[in-house]
Design a protein around this motif. Structure first.
Motif, PDB file in Angstrom:
ATOM      1  N   MET A   1      20.592   2.774 -18.283  1.00 24.82           N
ATOM      2  CA  MET A   1      21.555   2.331 -17.278  1.00 24.82           C
ATOM      3  C   MET A   1      22.947   2.884 -17.546  1.00 24.82           C
ATOM      4  O   MET A   1      23.775   2.973 -16.636  1.00 24.82           O
ATOM      5  N   LEU A   2      23.212   3.249 -18.808  1.00 24.86           N
ATOM      6  CA  LEU A   2      24.510   3.827 -19.139  1.00 24.86           C
ATOM      7  C   LEU A   2      24.701   5.198 -18.508  1.00 24.86           C
ATOM      8  O   LEU A   2      25.836   5.671 -18.382  1.00 24.86           O
ATOM      9  N   THR A   3      23.604   5.861 -18.139  1.00 26.71           N
ATOM     10  CA  THR A   3      23.691   7.194 -17.549  1.00 26.71           C
ATOM     11  C   THR A   3      23.857   7.150 -16.035  1.00 26.71           C
ATOM     12  O   THR A   3      24.054   8.202 -15.409  1.00 26.71           O
ATOM     13  N   LEU A   4      23.782   5.962 -15.433  1.00 30.34           N
ATOM     14  CA  LEU A   4      23.884   5.856 -13.983  1.00 30.34           C
ATOM     15  C   LEU A   4      25.342   5.993 -13.538  1.00 30.34           C
ATOM     16  O   LEU A   4      26.261   5.586 -14.239  1.00 30.34           O
ATOM     17  N   PRO A   5      25.581   6.550 -12.352  1.00 31.84           N
ATOM     18  CA  PRO A   5      26.966   6.671 -11.841  1.00 31.84           C
ATOM     19  C   PRO A   5      27.538   5.310 -11.479  1.00 31.84           C
ATOM     20  O   PRO A   5      26.811   4.328 -11.329  1.00 31.84           O
ATOM     21  N   ASP A   6      28.866   5.266 -11.335  1.00 31.99           N
ATOM     22  CA  ASP A   6      29.537   4.022 -10.948  1.00 31.99           C
ATOM     23  C   ASP A   6      30.647   4.338  -9.947  1.00 31.99           C
ATOM     24  O   ASP A   6      30.770   5.459  -9.460  1.00 31.99           O
ATOM     25  N   MET A   7      31.491   3.330  -9.668  1.00 32.48           N
ATOM     26  CA  MET A   7      32.533   3.485  -8.661  1.00 32.48           C
ATOM     27  C   MET A   7      33.811   4.098  -9.212  1.00 32.48           C
ATOM     28  O   MET A   7      34.784   4.277  -8.464  1.00 32.48           O
ATOM     29  N   SER A   8      33.844   4.395 -10.492  1.00 37.68           N
ATOM     30  CA  SER A   8      35.061   4.967 -11.068  1.00 37.68           C
ATOM     31  C   SER A   8      35.214   6.424 -10.646  1.00 37.68           C
ATOM     32  O   SER A   8      34.262   7.088 -10.233  1.00 37.68           O
ATOM     33  N   GLY A   9      36.431   6.918 -10.737  1.00 39.22           N
ATOM     34  CA  GLY A   9      36.692   8.305 -10.413  1.00 39.22           C
ATOM     35  C   GLY A   9      37.066   8.505  -8.956  1.00 39.22           C
ATOM     36  O   GLY A   9      37.071   7.567  -8.154  1.00 39.22           O
ATOM     37  N   PRO A  10      37.377   9.743  -8.595  1.00 47.51           N
ATOM     38  CA  PRO A  10      37.765  10.033  -7.203  1.00 47.51           C
ATOM     39  C   PRO A  10      36.610   9.810  -6.238  1.00 47.51           C
ATOM     40  O   PRO A  10      35.449   9.972  -6.596  1.00 47.51           O
ATOM     41  N   VAL A  11      36.954   9.441  -5.014  1.00 46.73           N
ATOM     42  CA  VAL A  11      35.960   9.180  -3.974  1.00 46.73           C
ATOM     43  C   VAL A  11      35.756  10.448  -3.160  1.00 46.73           C
ATOM     44  O   VAL A  11      36.701  10.990  -2.576  1.00 46.73           O
ATOM     45  N   GLN A  12      34.500  10.930  -3.109  1.00 45.70           N
ATOM     46  CA  GLN A  12      34.198  12.101  -2.291  1.00 45.70           C
ATOM     47  C   GLN A  12      33.793  11.656  -0.890  1.00 45.70           C
ATOM     48  O   GLN A  12      33.279  10.557  -0.691  1.00 45.70           O
ATOM     49  N   THR A  13      33.995  12.507   0.079  1.00 42.09           N
ATOM     50  CA  THR A  13      33.570  12.247   1.454  1.00 42.09           C
ATOM     51  C   THR A  13      32.466  13.227   1.809  1.00 42.09           C
ATOM     52  O   THR A  13      32.621  14.446   1.660  1.00 42.09           O
ATOM     53  N   VAL A  14      31.340  12.683   2.253  1.00 47.83           N
ATOM     54  CA  VAL A  14      30.183  13.506   2.607  1.00 47.83           C
ATOM     55  C   VAL A  14      29.861  13.260   4.072  1.00 47.83           C
ATOM     56  O   VAL A  14      29.532  12.139   4.466  1.00 47.83           O
ATOM     57  N   ASP A  15      29.972  14.306   4.875  1.00 48.52           N
ATOM     58  CA  ASP A  15      29.599  14.243   6.295  1.00 48.52           C
ATOM     59  C   ASP A  15      28.227  14.889   6.431  1.00 48.52           C
ATOM     60  O   ASP A  15      28.062  16.086   6.177  1.00 48.52           O
TER      61      ASP A  15
END
Length: 303
Positions: free
Chosen positions: A134-148
């Motif tokens: 679970m430590l390798t899973l992404p989280d909400m930290s860091g810059p937010v990307q926008t994907v269209d």
């Protein structure tokens, strides 16, 4: 007349047997650990023999029991080596001699007890691996990307994301995952640029209280994007329905808790299974001690 003096290692034979027995123990435990980790990886990623067992369970029972499938495969492929080498694994000196019925009984009790503790250790190992993963899973930290989705972006990375596209609510698929103490249903819907397409590269996790309706306009959702994050059971479900789910595909999870829930289910179920095996081993230890005292009491006094 010829005479020869033997320099054989008769006195060293028991020590040699003990060394061979220890080596066999290490090899057998190493194989069992490899099997346990291999099928844990298959269970988490929904690959290999786990898929075959899951599809049979879906056909027969209408649902899939991941912990049961994992334990069956681990015991099926991990335990035969212990029986194959049992003559040298547990009691080399006793097996080499003419064992009595009482000795055979005690050996059998010890084997079963040790097998239970080994199974418990393997479950603990699997639970630890699942928890650490679970430590390798992404989280909400860091810059937010926008994907269209309509723009078909070439560079997409995991993490905090704003995903924009048409959510096909009428193609929502649900997955129910059970802890033995909790139950959770997670729903996923495709996110597409054109609802008539058969290739689905993006999915979004729907909120628990969200109604499934048709005809909603273009939407933007915020969450955690996970590469190849759709549960394997649902990948197969969409493929059976005639859709193409390529690799890589992406899933927008609503929260860190929902992203980690699948790993939590695996780790918790394995921990509970480990407790079950420990209790069986302790009960067998109690039976072994009781049987030993009984046999000692029944033994005739020496003259």
């Amino acid at each position: 007349m010829k005479s020869s003096i033997s320099t054989g290692s008769g006195a060293d034979a028991p020590a040699d047997r003990r060394k061979r027995a220890r080596l066999i123990v290490l090899l057998a435990c190493g194989w069992a650990a490899f099997v346990a980790l291999l099928f844990l990886w298959q269970a988490v990623s929904y690959r290999g023999l786990i898929v075959f067992l899951a599809e049979q369970q879906f056909n027969l029972f209408g649902r899939y029991y991941p912990l049961l499938s994992y334990l069956i495969l681990t015991l099926l492929f991990g335990s035969p080596i212990f029986f194959f080498v049992r003559g040298r694994l547990w009691e080399p000196e006793a097996v080499a001699s003419h064992a009595t019925a009482a000795v055979n009984l005690l050996m059998g009790l010890r084997r079963f007890m040790r097998a239970m503790f080994i199974a418990a250790a393997l479950c603990v190992l699997g639970a630890a691996v699942a928890a650490l993963s679970m430590l390798t899973l992404p989280d909400m930290s860091g810059p937010v990307q926008t994907v269209d989705v309509a723009a078909q972006p070439l560079e997409v990375h995991e993490g905090a994301t704003l995903l924009r596209g048409n959510i096909v609510y009428m193609r929502t698929a649900a997955l129910t995952e059970d802890l033995w103490t909790a139950r959770r249903e997670t729903r996923f819907a495709p996110v597409v640029a054109d609802a008539s397409g058969r290739t689905i590269r993006y999915f979004v996790e729907l909120r628990q209280d969200e109604m499934v309706v048709a005809g909603r306009p273009l939407e933007t959702r915020r969450g955690i994007l996970r590469r190849d994050g759709l549960p394997g059971e649902l990948r197969q479900l969409f493929r059976y329905a005639g859709y193409i789910v390529p690799e890589p595909h992406y899933v927008l999870y609503a929260s860190e808790g929902s992203l980690r829930w699948g790993r939590t289910v695996v780790a918790s179920n394995l921990a509970i299974a480990a407790l079950f095996f420990v209790l069986l081993g302790l009960w067998q230890l109690f039976v072994l001690h009781r049987t030993t005292r009984r046999l000692d009491g029944d033994a005739p006094a020496s003259a």
